[in-house]
Write an enzyme that holds these catalytic residues in place. Structure first.
Site, PDB file in Angstrom:
ATOM      1  N   SER A 173       0.829  -1.202   0.000  1.00  0.00           N
ATOM      2  CA  SER A 173       0.000   0.000   0.000  1.00  0.00           C
ATOM      3  C   SER A 173       0.865   1.254   0.000  1.00  0.00           C
ATOM      4  CB  SER A 173      -0.910   0.007   1.235  1.00  0.00           C
ATOM      5  OG  SER A 173      -1.397   1.317   1.459  1.00  0.00           O
ATOM      6  N   ASP A 321      -5.758   0.610  -9.078  1.00  0.00           N
ATOM      7  CA  ASP A 321      -7.001   1.356  -9.329  1.00  0.00           C
ATOM      8  C   ASP A 321      -7.596   1.046 -10.705  1.00  0.00           C
ATOM      9  OD1 ASP A 321      -6.892   2.496  -6.835  1.00  0.00           O
ATOM     10  OD2 ASP A 321      -5.846   4.290  -7.509  1.00  0.00           O
TER      11      ASP A 321
END
Ligand code: S3P
Length: 435
Positions: A173, A321
């Protein structure tokens, strides 16, 4: 091609896709340009700043923290307050829908020596925060939150100092990595972060450009505190995550040629280009150049015959994404397409593994959600109603499915304003109606 209905948007099938698009400024880079310059010495001008509501949330929080910010269309001017110049906010900091605002601000506020509470909308208040709260607590931060610190709102109290810590991240992340490096700026020793797989590196690039002492040692990023940040002007490139929708529409429509200008091509963001190439897509990269330390180019996509592939492993964080678009690509490819190692999608603005499978199935797609991805088989899309669950990327994905198939009525269409407010007008411009 698109008409506004009571709570959503109706997308008609497109006869052809033609033209060129300039996508909004990159969301990740815009957040960082505002936040890091706020902590810098001097002042900075940021051009092509993202018009999305998420970056507006970061600006709002910074103003509440005493930072002077002027905004004139796509230009944002930030007056740096220095690492120790933030003011205690008199109210809850509202991060809206933005996980990046909340997580990166948490890293900064952990060491800023003031009391602050961070909250946001219903979606953000369901997103996991233990991934930043636990490592920040290990560094000496005083952070609390709902469910023992697992969920927002988060409350941060002043501490005398933070310690340098070696962090081995369990999830890949960039938000967590960035929060820990930012906290490291306030620590009394070195901070080291090891990620399980590479993620977007805009934080590292920008902090270095501002004078931070940050280096790669083996698979670790190591930050040595004690250096002031100098404000830098930033020319924000177009957002690859927004360009991705046009690339996919161009590749999948049988009568398409579309150009997307001025797109950021940082290699930690462009996993979708690798996926498209492996599936046999006609995509070209033109006029490659370097803008403010980030690679930028124009992209062209044409109608293509695709074949199914497997997407998983380290490619997933590089397309985190965009990976939902693979489900749509798979419906038009020959053979089966599978995605694995993407369980992180359940923690985004919505549970994207479930929402993609539900929405595309409603439009006739054969998409099955698995524990960590999807199994996708070639399908013929039909007209239908779908729910974006107020997730901007889901609304745009379903718009593509409607334009490529039999049309779609999309609930929660306004959510595109989070990253791409002009999405519906751009779609109207490049797509010609089927009848
Ligand atoms: C972002 C990192 C990613 C991405 C998000 C923006 C960033 O989140 O999904 O849209 O700007 O650092 P994670 O770090 O949670 O994967």
């Amino acid at each position: 091609m698109t008409t506004l209905s009571f709570d959503g948007m109706t997308v008609a099938p497109a006869r052809a896709i033609r033209g060129s698009v300039r996508v909004p400024g990159d969301k990740s880079i815009s957040h960082r340009a505002a936040l890091f310059n706020a902590l810098g010495e001097g002042e900075a001008s940021i051009s092509n700043f993202s018009p999305g509501a998420d970056c507006g949330s970061t600006l709002g929080c910074l103003r509440d923290l005493g930072v002077e910010i002027e905004r004139d269309a796509a230009r944002v001017h930030v007056q740096g307050v220095g690492l120790h110049g933030l003011r205690e906010p008199s109210n809850v900091l509202d991060c809206g829908n933005s996980g990046t605002s909340m997580r990166l601000l948490c890293g900064v506020l952990a060491g800023a020596g003031l009391f602050a509470v961070l909250s946001g909308d219903g979606s953000l208040r369901r997103r996991p925060m233990a991934r930043i709260v636990e490592p920040l607590r290990r560094a000496g931060a005083a952070i609390d939150g709902r469910d023992g610190g697992r969920l927002p709102p988060l409350a941060i109290s002043p501490v005398a100092s933070l310690h340098g810590v070696e962090h081995r991240l369990a999830v890949a992340s960039a938000q967590v990595k960035s929060a820990l490096l930012l906290a490291g700026l306030f620590a009394d020793g070195e901070t080291e972060v090891v990620e399980p797989a590479p993620t977007r590196d805009h934080t590292e690039r920008m902090l270095r450009a501002m004078g931070a002492d940050l280096e790669h040692r083996g698979d670790a990023m190591r930050l040595t505190p004690g250096h002031a940040l100098k404000c830098v002007d930033v020319a924000v490139p177009g957002d690859f995550s927004s360009a991705a929708f046009w690339l996919v529409l161009g590749v999948l429509h049988p009568a398409a040629e579309i150009r997307i200008e001025n797109v950021g091509l940082n290699p930690t963001r462009t996993g979708l280009l690798t996926i498209l190439q492996r599936m046999g897509a006609n995509v070209e990269i033109e006029h490659e150049r370097d803008v403010a330390g980030e690679p930028v180019a124009d992209l062209v996509a044409w109608s293509s015959q695709l074949h199914g592939i497997h997407v998983g492993g380290d490619l997933v964080p590089l397309a985190i994404d965009e990976i939902s678009l693979v489900a749509l690509l798979g419906l038009f490819a020959e053979g089966e397409t599978t995605v694995t190692d993407a369980a992180e999608l359940r923690t985004k603005e919505s549970d994207r593994l479930a929402v993609v499978a539900e929405g595309l199935s409603q439009l006739g797609g054969d998409v099955e959600a698995t524990a960590d991805g999807w199994r996708i088989r070639p399908s013929r899309l039909r007209a239908g109603r779908v729910d974006s669950h107020d997730d901007h990327r889901m609304a745009m994905l379903f718009a593509l499915a409607g334009a490529l198939g039999g049309g779609a009525e999309i609930a929660g269409a306004d959510s595109v304003g989070i990253s791409y407010p002009s999405f519906w007008t751009d779609l109207e411009r490049v797509a010609s109606r089927a009848s």
